[in-house]
Scaffold this motif. Structure first.
Motif, mmCIF file in Angstrom:
data_model
loop_
_atom_site.group_PDB
_atom_site.id
_atom_site.type_symbol
_atom_site.label_atom_id
_atom_site.label_comp_id
_atom_site.label_asym_id
_atom_site.label_seq_id
_atom_site.Cartn_x
_atom_site.Cartn_y
_atom_site.Cartn_z
ATOM 1 N N GLY B 108 0.816 -1.218 0.000
ATOM 2 C CA GLY B 108 0.000 0.000 0.000
ATOM 3 C C GLY B 108 0.840 1.255 0.000
ATOM 4 O O GLY B 108 0.515 2.235 -0.673
ATOM 5 N N ARG B 109 1.935 1.244 0.737
ATOM 6 C CA ARG B 109 2.731 2.467 0.862
ATOM 7 C C ARG B 109 3.732 2.634 -0.279
ATOM 8 O O ARG B 109 3.785 3.667 -0.931
ATOM 9 N N ALA B 110 4.535 1.590 -0.513
ATOM 10 C CA ALA B 110 5.615 1.733 -1.491
ATOM 11 C C ALA B 110 5.258 1.158 -2.865
ATOM 12 O O ALA B 110 5.623 1.736 -3.885
ATOM 13 N N GLY B 111 4.534 0.029 -2.882
ATOM 14 C CA GLY B 111 4.209 -0.609 -4.162
ATOM 15 C C GLY B 111 3.407 0.322 -5.056
ATOM 16 O O GLY B 111 3.674 0.446 -6.253
ATOM 17 N N SER B 112 2.430 1.010 -4.450
ATOM 18 C CA SER B 112 1.604 1.934 -5.233
ATOM 19 C C SER B 112 2.468 3.067 -5.781
ATOM 20 O O SER B 112 2.331 3.475 -6.945
ATOM 21 N N ALA B 113 3.374 3.570 -4.954
ATOM 22 C CA ALA B 113 4.229 4.686 -5.380
ATOM 23 C C ALA B 113 5.185 4.252 -6.488
ATOM 24 O O ALA B 113 5.436 5.012 -7.437
ATOM 25 N N ILE B 114 5.697 3.029 -6.390
ATOM 26 C CA ILE B 114 6.612 2.520 -7.430
ATOM 27 C C ILE B 114 5.865 2.424 -8.765
ATOM 28 O O ILE B 114 6.340 2.886 -9.805
ATOM 29 N N TRP B 212 7.930 -6.984 -8.229
ATOM 30 C CA TRP B 212 7.562 -7.535 -9.548
ATOM 31 C C TRP B 212 6.257 -6.919 -10.057
ATOM 32 O O TRP B 212 6.202 -6.323 -11.140
ATOM 33 N N VAL B 213 5.194 -7.050 -9.247
ATOM 34 C CA VAL B 213 3.873 -6.591 -9.694
ATOM 35 C C VAL B 213 3.851 -5.066 -9.874
ATOM 36 O O VAL B 213 3.357 -4.546 -10.886
ATOM 37 N N SER B 214 4.434 -4.336 -8.913
ATOM 38 C CA SER B 214 4.382 -2.866 -8.992
ATOM 39 C C SER B 214 5.171 -2.363 -10.196
ATOM 40 O O SER B 214 4.704 -1.484 -10.926
ATOM 41 N N CYS B 215 6.365 -2.895 -10.382
ATOM 42 C CA CYS B 215 7.188 -2.448 -11.512
ATOM 43 C C CYS B 215 6.535 -2.835 -12.832
ATOM 44 O O CYS B 215 6.487 -2.042 -13.772
ATOM 45 N N ALA B 235 -3.101 1.657 -13.365
ATOM 46 C CA ALA B 235 -1.917 0.817 -13.119
ATOM 47 C C ALA B 235 -1.622 0.745 -11.623
ATOM 48 O O ALA B 235 -1.311 -0.323 -11.082
ATOM 49 N N THR B 236 -1.749 1.890 -10.936
ATOM 50 C CA THR B 236 -1.462 1.944 -9.496
ATOM 51 C C THR B 236 -2.466 1.095 -8.723
ATOM 52 O O THR B 236 -2.089 0.278 -7.872
ATOM 53 N N VAL B 241 -3.929 -4.003 -5.831
ATOM 54 C CA VAL B 241 -4.896 -5.108 -5.719
ATOM 55 C C VAL B 241 -4.214 -6.432 -6.085
ATOM 56 O O VAL B 241 -4.290 -7.419 -5.337
ATOM 57 N N MET B 242 -3.521 -6.424 -7.238
ATOM 58 C CA MET B 242 -2.916 -7.681 -7.690
ATOM 59 C C MET B 242 -1.829 -8.155 -6.726
ATOM 60 O O MET B 242 -1.795 -9.343 -6.363
ATOM 61 N N ALA B 243 -0.989 -7.240 -6.278
ATOM 62 C CA ALA B 243 0.090 -7.646 -5.357
ATOM 63 C C ALA B 243 -0.514 -8.206 -4.067
ATOM 64 O O ALA B 243 -0.044 -9.235 -3.555
#
Lengths: 252, 259
Positions: B108-114, B212-215, B235-236, B241-243
């Motif tokens: 939620g914090r970093a994956g979305s931002a990436i 992987w998923v975020s990138c 995408a965000t 959700v997917m991760a």
């Protein structure tokens, strides 16, 4: 230097490039014109190797860019400069860091030498004093000039320029075109400029390539293009009278 | 007939995207294992994914442990087994809740931002600009995130576990009267190295999933999720959700395998 041989490209069912061939000699600067959707920017991205044609080849110095991988491709791209329509500046970096980026990442030059080179390039584009600003703090014209400095900082042999004056006011447009002209004279790169800037842009190029329906319709000098009596070109130029100014290629 | 054709087209599209996603992971691993690694970028991303997530991990870890303290005490006291509160809190956190909640918080914090950062770089042609400078966008953007997530997730999970165990003690020990000796002593008897390793393996794999998923979602913004701000927004959302779903599904399989 740049040979585009019979390339075809479709996106889904839409054919954007349909058997396009151009040859551009070393040191030649060519303007690519055409109505919207005629495949100008797509052509530029093909030459840079960002898009792959469905058929056909693009040879840069005899090397098929789409057949290259890894270090060979990187080394060819090291000789290229590309000015994106929106600048494509790295928004988390300052102007200085943006311009220095290709040098810090792709060369082993010492920091001081990089600084000198970057400052010299920023001065050439009239951005001295803006090196600590972020792209979001710059105007449209300044972004174009900063992007130009980044593209030129490695003294490219091949330069691709995508709509350098779009969205700029008339005075800034002329300044950007003058900058391209000066850089071309200084570095003698082989270049392609995609533009709508008629007639001003035609004064700085050697030839004009006019695209129609994904093909080369004509390749002439700027003056011949503007004085052409071809109905398709007259229509593109906006009627029988055409633009008011008919410039001549200056020097180069 | 058209309905069957639509199902076929949908299936083929999904299979194609799964293939692209699989190759994306493979490529990320291959580049991670071969030099040059952009060390500065790795450190920057460890700071972003790891260090800047510390506070949220401390908070969620402490409160999860405190809730476990209450719930565990309530359940165990029914059987007169309050003495096992320590092992219950410890095992729940170390084997399961620590890795999973840490991973969900980091998603939620970093994956979305990436995903958003890479997506914006894609729509503003910054990734094209990188490639045209002769730089490998994978090495510059994806590999540092993957390595940083692999380093950060186990450390954040460890912090989560420690805070959770302390939180559990605060409730069970200080508030409800389970002694410190009982709480920590029983925990030491029942929680072994295998349990710690299980948590470690999980957090490592969750780190890979998040990066992987975020990138992937950010990198293919214009291709799979559309153009402009709407494309980045999709995408965000899809990345988070997917991760999260993949983390929970993968957690089930890992738990089954390590049970």
């Amino acid at each position: 230097m740049i040979q585009i041989q019979e390339i075809h490209k479709s996106f889904g069912r839409q054919k954007v490039i349909d058997g396009l061939s151009i040859s551009i000699a070393k040191g030649e600067l060519v303007a690519v014109l055409g109505s919207s959707g005629s495949g100008k920017s797509v052509l530029l991205k093909h030459v840079a190797g960002l898009l792959k044609p469905d058929r056909g080849k693009i040879l840069l110095d005899g090397q098929d860019i789409h057949g290259l991988r890894g270090k060979t491709l990187a080394s060819l791209r090291n000789r290229m400069g590309f000015l994106f329509q929106g600048g494509a500046m790295f928004d988390s970096m300052t102007v200085f860091e943006n311009v220095a980026f290709p040098l810090t990442e792709r060369t082993r030059l010492p920091g001081e030498e990089i600084r000198v080179k970057v400052m010299k390039e920023l001065e050439a584009v009239g951005l001295s004093g803006s090196e600590e600003k972020y792209p979001s703090q710059l105007s449209g014209g300044m972004i174009k000039r900063a992007a130009m400095a980044r593209a030129l900082v490695r003294d490219p042999e091949i330069m691709m320029i995508d709509e350098p004056t779009t969205g700029l006011d008339p005075a800034i447009r002329l300044a950007v075109l003058k900058l391209i002209d000066e850089s071309h004279k200084r570095l003698k790169f082989t270049g392609i400029v995609v533009t709508h800037e008629i007639p001003s842009a035609l004064a700085i190029v050697d030839h004009v390539v006019f695209l129609k329906a994904g093909k080369v319709y004509s390749k002439t000098s700027g003056a011949d293009f503007l004085s052409s009596s071809d109905p398709v070109i007259r229509e593109f130029l906006g009627g029988d009278e055409g633009p008011e100014i008919c410039p001549q290629k200056q020097g180069g | 007939m058209e309905f069957i054709s639509d199902i076929g087209a949908f299936t083929l599209t999904r299979l194609y995207r799964m293939g692209v996603m699989g190759l994306f992971l493979l490529k990320s691993f291959l580049y991670s294992l071969s030099p040059p690694i952009k060390i500065r970028r790795v450190i920057k991303q460890i700071h972003f994914i790891g260090f800047q997530s510390t506070l949220v991990i401390i908070l969620t870890g402490s409160f999860s442990g405190m809730v476990l303290g209450f719930q565990g005490y309530y359940s165990l006291s029914r059987f007169g087994s309050e003495a096992f509160l320590g092992p219950m809190v410890g095992l729940s956190l170390i084997k399961e809740l620590g890795p999973v909640i840490s991973a969900l918080m980091v998603t939620g914090r970093a994956g979305s931002a990436i995903a958003a950062e890479i997506g914006i770089m894609r729509i503003t042609e910054q990734i094209d600009a990188l490639e045209l400078m002769g730089l490998n966008a994978f090495r510059y953007l994806i590999v540092p995130n993957l390595i940083a997530a692999l380093i950060s997730l186990p450390l954040l999970t460890a912090i989560f576990d420690v805070c959770g165990i302390a939180g559990g003690y605060l409730i069970g020990g200080k508030l409800l009267g389970v002694g410190a000796g009982t709480y920590f002593g029983e925990m030491a008897s029942y929680v072994g190295m295998t349990d710690v390793l299980e948590g470690l393996y999980k957090s490592l794999s969750f780190g890979i999933i998040i990066a992987w998923v975020s990138c992937y979602k950010g990198y293919y913004t214009t291709i799979f999720t559309g153009f402009g701000a709407e494309g980045v927004s999709k995408a965000t959302t899809q990345a988070v959700v997917m991760a999260s779903v993949v983390i929970l599904v993968w957690d089930y399989f890992m738990t089954s395998a390590l049970f």
